[in-house]
Design an enzyme around this catalytic site. Structure first.
Site, PDB file in Angstrom:
ATOM      1  N   HIS A  63       0.864  -1.180   0.000  1.00 28.20           N
ATOM      2  CA  HIS A  63       0.000   0.000   0.000  1.00 28.20           C
ATOM      3  C   HIS A  63       0.901   1.230   0.000  1.00 28.20           C
ATOM      4  O   HIS A  63       1.546   1.508   1.004  1.00 28.20           O
ATOM      5  CB  HIS A  63      -0.888   0.013   1.250  1.00 28.20           C
ATOM      6  CG  HIS A  63      -1.815  -1.163   1.338  1.00 28.20           C
ATOM      7  ND1 HIS A  63      -3.068  -1.153   0.790  1.00 28.20           N
ATOM      8  CD2 HIS A  63      -1.662  -2.395   1.888  1.00 28.20           C
ATOM      9  CE1 HIS A  63      -3.663  -2.326   1.017  1.00 28.20           C
ATOM     10  NE2 HIS A  63      -2.828  -3.103   1.680  1.00 28.20           N
ATOM     11  N   ARG A  65      -0.381   4.235  -0.776  1.00 24.82           N
ATOM     12  CA  ARG A  65      -1.264   5.338  -0.345  1.00 24.82           C
ATOM     13  C   ARG A  65      -1.286   6.529  -1.288  1.00 24.82           C
ATOM     14  O   ARG A  65      -1.603   7.650  -0.873  1.00 24.82           O
ATOM     15  CB  ARG A  65      -0.829   5.841   1.045  1.00 24.82           C
ATOM     16  CG  ARG A  65      -0.610   4.781   2.103  1.00 24.82           C
ATOM     17  CD  ARG A  65      -1.870   4.030   2.432  1.00 24.82           C
ATOM     18  NE  ARG A  65      -1.710   3.178   3.618  1.00 24.82           N
ATOM     19  CZ  ARG A  65      -2.495   2.150   3.883  1.00 24.82           C
ATOM     20  NH1 ARG A  65      -3.484   1.818   3.061  1.00 24.82           N
ATOM     21  NH2 ARG A  65      -2.306   1.439   4.965  1.00 24.82           N
ATOM     22  N   ASN A  95      -6.609   0.447  -3.034  1.00 25.49           N
ATOM     23  CA  ASN A  95      -7.485   1.146  -2.070  1.00 25.49           C
ATOM     24  C   ASN A  95      -6.944   2.536  -1.743  1.00 25.49           C
ATOM     25  O   ASN A  95      -6.759   2.911  -0.597  1.00 25.49           O
ATOM     26  CB  ASN A  95      -7.694   0.320  -0.790  1.00 25.49           C
ATOM     27  CG  ASN A  95      -6.401   0.027  -0.044  1.00 25.49           C
ATOM     28  OD1 ASN A  95      -5.320   0.059  -0.637  1.00 25.49           O
ATOM     29  ND2 ASN A  95      -6.497  -0.250   1.241  1.00 25.49           N
ATOM     30  N   ASP A 153      -8.732  -5.255  -2.183  1.00 26.05           N
ATOM     31  CA  ASP A 153      -8.013  -5.406  -0.915  1.00 26.05           C
ATOM     32  C   ASP A 153      -8.275  -4.290   0.083  1.00 26.05           C
ATOM     33  O   ASP A 153      -8.397  -3.122  -0.268  1.00 26.05           O
ATOM     34  CB  ASP A 153      -6.498  -5.516  -1.143  1.00 26.05           C
ATOM     35  CG  ASP A 153      -5.777  -5.753   0.178  1.00 26.05           C
ATOM     36  OD1 ASP A 153      -6.161  -6.692   0.880  1.00 26.05           O
ATOM     37  OD2 ASP A 153      -4.866  -4.974   0.517  1.00 26.05           O
ATOM     38  N   ASP A 305       2.287  -6.991   2.551  1.00 19.99           N
ATOM     39  CA  ASP A 305       1.118  -6.198   2.960  1.00 19.99           C
ATOM     40  C   ASP A 305       1.590  -4.919   3.680  1.00 19.99           C
ATOM     41  O   ASP A 305       1.031  -4.516   4.698  1.00 19.99           O
ATOM     42  CB  ASP A 305       0.172  -7.022   3.843  1.00 19.99           C
ATOM     43  CG  ASP A 305      -1.169  -6.319   4.077  1.00 19.99           C
ATOM     44  OD1 ASP A 305      -1.414  -5.267   3.461  1.00 19.99           O
ATOM     45  OD2 ASP A 305      -1.961  -6.826   4.894  1.00 19.99           O
ATOM     46  N   HIS A 309       0.758   3.723   8.259  1.00 18.03           N
ATOM     47  CA  HIS A 309      -0.217   4.622   8.901  1.00 18.03           C
ATOM     48  C   HIS A 309       0.537   5.643   9.749  1.00 18.03           C
ATOM     49  O   HIS A 309       1.608   5.330  10.278  1.00 18.03           O
ATOM     50  CB  HIS A 309      -1.159   3.844   9.823  1.00 18.03           C
ATOM     51  CG  HIS A 309      -2.104   2.939   9.096  1.00 18.03           C
ATOM     52  ND1 HIS A 309      -3.063   3.408   8.225  1.00 18.03           N
ATOM     53  CD2 HIS A 309      -2.225   1.587   9.092  1.00 18.03           C
ATOM     54  CE1 HIS A 309      -3.740   2.379   7.730  1.00 18.03           C
ATOM     55  NE2 HIS A 309      -3.247   1.262   8.227  1.00 18.03           N
ATOM     56  N   PRO A 322      -5.762  -0.801  10.921  1.00 20.00           N
ATOM     57  CA  PRO A 322      -5.051  -2.079  10.824  1.00 20.00           C
ATOM     58  C   PRO A 322      -3.893  -2.016   9.826  1.00 20.00           C
ATOM     59  O   PRO A 322      -4.001  -1.350   8.808  1.00 20.00           O
ATOM     60  CB  PRO A 322      -6.137  -3.032  10.321  1.00 20.00           C
ATOM     61  CG  PRO A 322      -7.087  -2.166   9.568  1.00 20.00           C
ATOM     62  CD  PRO A 322      -7.044  -0.803  10.200  1.00 20.00           C
ATOM     63  N   GLY A 323      -2.819  -2.717  10.136  1.00 18.72           N
ATOM     64  CA  GLY A 323      -1.726  -2.828   9.181  1.00 18.72           C
ATOM     65  C   GLY A 323      -0.374  -2.489   9.772  1.00 18.72           C
ATOM     66  O   GLY A 323      -0.274  -1.802  10.792  1.00 18.72           O
TER      67      GLY A 323
HETATM   68 ZN   LIG Z   1      -5.730  -7.169   2.752  1.00 18.88          ZN
END
Ligand SMILES: [Zn+2]
Length: 423
Positions: A63, A65, A95, A153, A305, A309, A322-323
């Site tokens: 991700h 972002r 996402n 995802d 993954d 954040h 989460p993450g």
């Molecule tokens: Zn996921």
């Protein structure tokens, strides 16, 4: 033409079966020669004594972002983290804001990555428009724009009819569908359901939330012939489900996040919200089953993954996003499994490079002569601290923050260019 000569590397290349001390001559973007003694007076020498050379790592799940939440990460900081972790290719999850559900956003991601040229960045397109789970995206246009996979995802595709249609299209297009398997109606909480959730009195996500969608998607792949790739597998039963369908020849592949191979739900007691991730950290028995599945070939690849954040989003666990970030910690975690004898070095490279490259059908994942020179050189014994001085991400959300790690990337070479060098 630019030439680099890597001297005395210990080469591990599962794609050719090669394991041993070799020199690697790079000419332009390609690997020109691999041999026991290669000479090339014109080349710049890279002394790789004591280092392992492997095909550059490929991460099917990051991700970045970008666009939309670039205070957490952007394509430049994400690419820097990737190459510092030995990854020469990553697949960006859609996402973002706006999501990657149109050719314009896909092209933005590709163009921005190309402008820095550090790491190959491929976008995944959304399965449904706006990731709303209602209407399929235009797979044909997204593929044409450069998307190498489709996924919603962050959220699952809850509607089985939509998933079936997506898999039928995937079979036609030869592009895999990646699913974040967690049934919304079962996964409402923040940690695994069990003693930890009970002791802390916080809401939970039971393993069956994941297993029911994993099983459903394997069944749909079985009937449609579409390729489903199960993202971040975490449960013991989940490994058995995938094993059964692989045994039937169903086109299913799966990934595991390295963090799920070393942390259990009890990590929540130690690092609180840093241990919060979806699907959640599970129990010891799940961790053991994942490790067996890693060794026996059920799990196809490692995917970080990488989910950055901001600090303010990682406060109280009940409210935390989460993450975890994971691009720079993946190799040390995997080397720990090698040291513990769970897998050998060749299998590690297969999980981090050869197999993920094959899943999305890209160049890379090999050190064969004539192939693109995407190469990582790492020192499996070098110890270092993952902290402010060494982190390239804009975020620092990981239980491994400030910890001493073993195994460090020394050079990352992408398309014949040195894109990372440890100093
Ligand atoms: Zn996921």
């Amino acid at each position: 033409m630019l030439r680099h000569l890597i001297k005395n590397a210990y080469v591990v290349d599962p794609s050719t079966g090669l394991e041993g001390k070799r020199d690697i001559l790079i000419e332009g973007e390609k690997i020109k020669r691999i041999g026991e003694e290669v000479f090339e007076p014109e080349a710049q020498i890279i002394d790789a004594d004591g280092l392992i050379a492997a095909p550059g790592f490929v991460d099917l799940h990051v991700h970045f972002r970008d666009p939309g939440q670039t205070y957490k990460e952007d394509i430049l900081s994400g690419s820097k983290s990737a190459v510092a972790g030995g990854f020469t290719t990553v697949v960006c999850m859609p996402n973002t804001s706006p999501p990657i559900d149109s050719p314009e956003v896909a092209q933005y991601v590709i163009a921005k990555a190309n402008c820095w040229g550090l790491c190959n960045v491929y976008p995944a397109g959304t399965i449904t428009r706006g990731r709303k789970g209602e209407q399929l995206s235009d797979f044909f246009l997204l593929k044409e724009a450069g998307c190498v996979a489709f996924t919603d995802d962050g959220s699952p595709v809850m509607d089985a009819g939509i998933m079936r249609r997506a898999l039928q299209l995937s079979a036609q297009l030869g592009v895999p569908i990646l699913n974040h398997c967690e049934d919304d109606s079962l996964a409402e909480g923040v940690v695994n359901e069990g003693e930890v959730s009970a002791l802390l009195g916080i809401s939970s996500r039971p393993p069956e939330a994941e297993d029911v969608l994993n099983a459903r998607d394997c069944i749909l792949a079985h009937y449609t012939g579409g390729h489903v790739h199960i993202q971040h597998l975490t449960t013991a039963l989940g490994t058995e489900i995938v094993r059964i369908f692989k045994g039937k020849g169903t086109p299913v592949t799966c990934e595991v996040n390295p963090n799920h191979l070393v942390f259990t739900e009890e990590e929540t007691f130690r690092t609180g919200s840093m241990a919060r991730v979806n699907p959640p950290l599970r129990k010891e028995e799940d961790l053991k089953a994942l490790r067996s599945a890693l060794a026996d070939g059920t799990i196809d690849c490692i995917a970080t993954d990488h989910a950055p954040h901001g600090d303010f989003e990682k406060g109280r666990i009940e409210k935390a996003m989460p993450g975890m970030i994971g691009l720079q910690t993946a190799l040390p975690i995997m080397l720990r499994l090698v040291e513990e004898g769970v897998i050998d070095m060749k299998r590690m490279v297969q999980l981090m490079s050869t197999n993920p490259a094959r899943i999305i059908g890209i160049d890379g994942g090999t050190l064969r002569e004539g192939s693109v020179a995407d190469i990582v050189l790492f020192d499996p014994k070098r110890e270092w601290i993952f902290g402010e001085e060494t982190n390239f991400s804009k975020s620092k959300n990981t239980p491994l923050w400030g910890k001493k790690l073993k195994g460090k990337v020394i050079y990352t070479i992408k398309g014949g260019k040195i894109v990372y060098k440890d100093n």
